[in-house]
Enzyme design. Sequence first.
Site, mmCIF file in Angstrom:
data_model
loop_
_atom_site.group_PDB
_atom_site.id
_atom_site.type_symbol
_atom_site.label_atom_id
_atom_site.label_comp_id
_atom_site.label_asym_id
_atom_site.label_seq_id
_atom_site.Cartn_x
_atom_site.Cartn_y
_atom_site.Cartn_z
ATOM 1 N N CYS A 41 -3.159 -4.343 -7.902
ATOM 2 C CA CYS A 41 -2.745 -2.915 -8.070
ATOM 3 C C CYS A 41 -2.997 -2.639 -9.455
ATOM 4 O O CYS A 41 -2.887 -1.336 -9.843
ATOM 5 C CB CYS A 41 -1.420 -2.502 -7.812
ATOM 6 S SG CYS A 41 -0.129 -3.293 -8.798
ATOM 7 N N SER A 62 0.870 -1.089 0.049
ATOM 8 C CA SER A 62 -0.074 0.011 -0.001
ATOM 9 C C SER A 62 0.959 1.265 -0.036
ATOM 10 O O SER A 62 1.955 1.240 0.511
ATOM 11 C CB SER A 62 -0.986 -0.072 1.158
ATOM 12 O OG SER A 62 -0.240 0.106 2.522
ATOM 13 N N GLU A 117 -8.040 3.409 -3.123
ATOM 14 C CA GLU A 117 -7.999 2.131 -3.596
ATOM 15 C C GLU A 117 -8.993 1.148 -2.879
ATOM 16 O O GLU A 117 -8.880 0.933 -1.607
ATOM 17 C CB GLU A 117 -6.496 1.520 -3.543
ATOM 18 C CG GLU A 117 -6.222 -0.003 -4.200
ATOM 19 C CD GLU A 117 -4.794 -0.101 -4.100
ATOM 20 O OE1 GLU A 117 -4.297 -0.755 -5.208
ATOM 21 O OE2 GLU A 117 -4.152 0.128 -3.107
#
Length: 491
Positions: free
Chosen positions: A289, A234, A389
């Site tokens: 991702c 992250s 996200e």
Amino acid sequence: MAMEELRSGTVRNFVGGEWTTGAGDPIPVTDPGSGESMGAVTVSTEADVDAAVAAATEAYAEWSRRPVEERVQPLFRLKALLEDHQDELATLLATEHGKTFSEAKGELRRGIENVEVACGMPTLLKQGSGIVERAAPGIDESGIRQPLGVFAAITPFNFPGMIPLWFLPHAVATGNALLLKPSERDPHTPRRIVELCEEAGIPDGVVNLVNGQADTVNAILDHPGVAGVSFVGSTPVAEHVYERAAATGKRVQAQGGAKNHVLVSDSADLAFAAEQTVSSACACAGERCLANDVICVFEDVYDDFCEQVAAAAEAQTVGYGPDDPDVGALITEEHRERVEGFVEESVDAGARLLVDGRDVVVSGHEDGVYMGPTVLADVDPAMRVAREEVFGPVVALTSVSGMDEALSVLNGSEFGNAASLFTGRGGEAQRFRREADAGNLAVNAGTAAPMAFFHFGGEKASFFGDLHAQADDAVRFYTDQTVYIERWPDA
């Protein structure tokens, strides 16, 4: 090792060619698709990390002196072993992570491709070095790439097979030793890869496995014997890794989070774009991702495209990963609650819920952590679901007036990992290539995933560092270039 043994055993460290137990308290590991135990994983203390660095440093002294042609031979064997054990590894990966068997095999194939590239290290080390004869009177000058010592790779839960192989083969082939610190959530796949490294003939201490959590990571970041750190995770943790490691003079490549966009032109093949959009956003249950989950659709085709995306999402099957459905489990119950919170918040803020995957139940796996594809329409780019996200199978559709507004939404994101454009116009594609602020771009493809012989891009808050993973960037990251000047007065 049989699955029954995995469900009761503990994943240990591998240091200097020996399997050891960390001094910390073990952490339980759970199969997210069934809720069943998969044993535990050991936890490494600062002393355990110190022992691993010492073993790696000792191994580096001899390994770095071996000819590069000799260093790549175990990697040729590792490639063959990974291919021979690909189904075994994929089943293990799908079980402990939750993704589908096909997704796990695809992930491993991408990792194997990095091993293939690293097998070409004799040529890769030559590129960019060069020699200039007679650079000055009586002087020849050249650039020589040399390894730096001990590197660490800190890898995430979402790709426990591929991401370690982004780093390991390049670090080893360039002459360094490596500490691999995988996620504690799915440690069995990295452990098996390290076993295959040993079987391939990589010498003791060149590849070491240290398990643990945040304290283990910080011990690696602070250790003076570690020359550099590769990280994927992250953005907040990537920034922490970058700052803390760089503060002690280490090289750092830290891949952070993402918020990726799809742009759908009124000239696009809408059926194809809808299928690719759902696949991109929902593959690996959205836990990647490169998931493109914010969809900017030209207003003239918006309603039609929303219908097609909803139909494609409803056609997806949700099930237990090793059974190979379209969408597998999420990693933890806490994470599912977080993803569901994004959906609830968006609906409360005015988004339309076209497909709701929150009530999915998988027969025979009622204790698993599942969420089906979920489609939100009329999402405002200011909503949190369009900015942060999500890491879940959620598609957020928004209407835009045209290319100007679509690019404005894309470029307004704090992240810059990836983006895709679906179009039938070459002019739009060229403008997208020039103006989109993201490191991995694709036209008429749902996911901008670079092959192993290109670096994996990332910009803005999606990447911290100068040199990315894979390909030439990896070679430069794991080596330093010495300028060598040679003069012989009698020549």
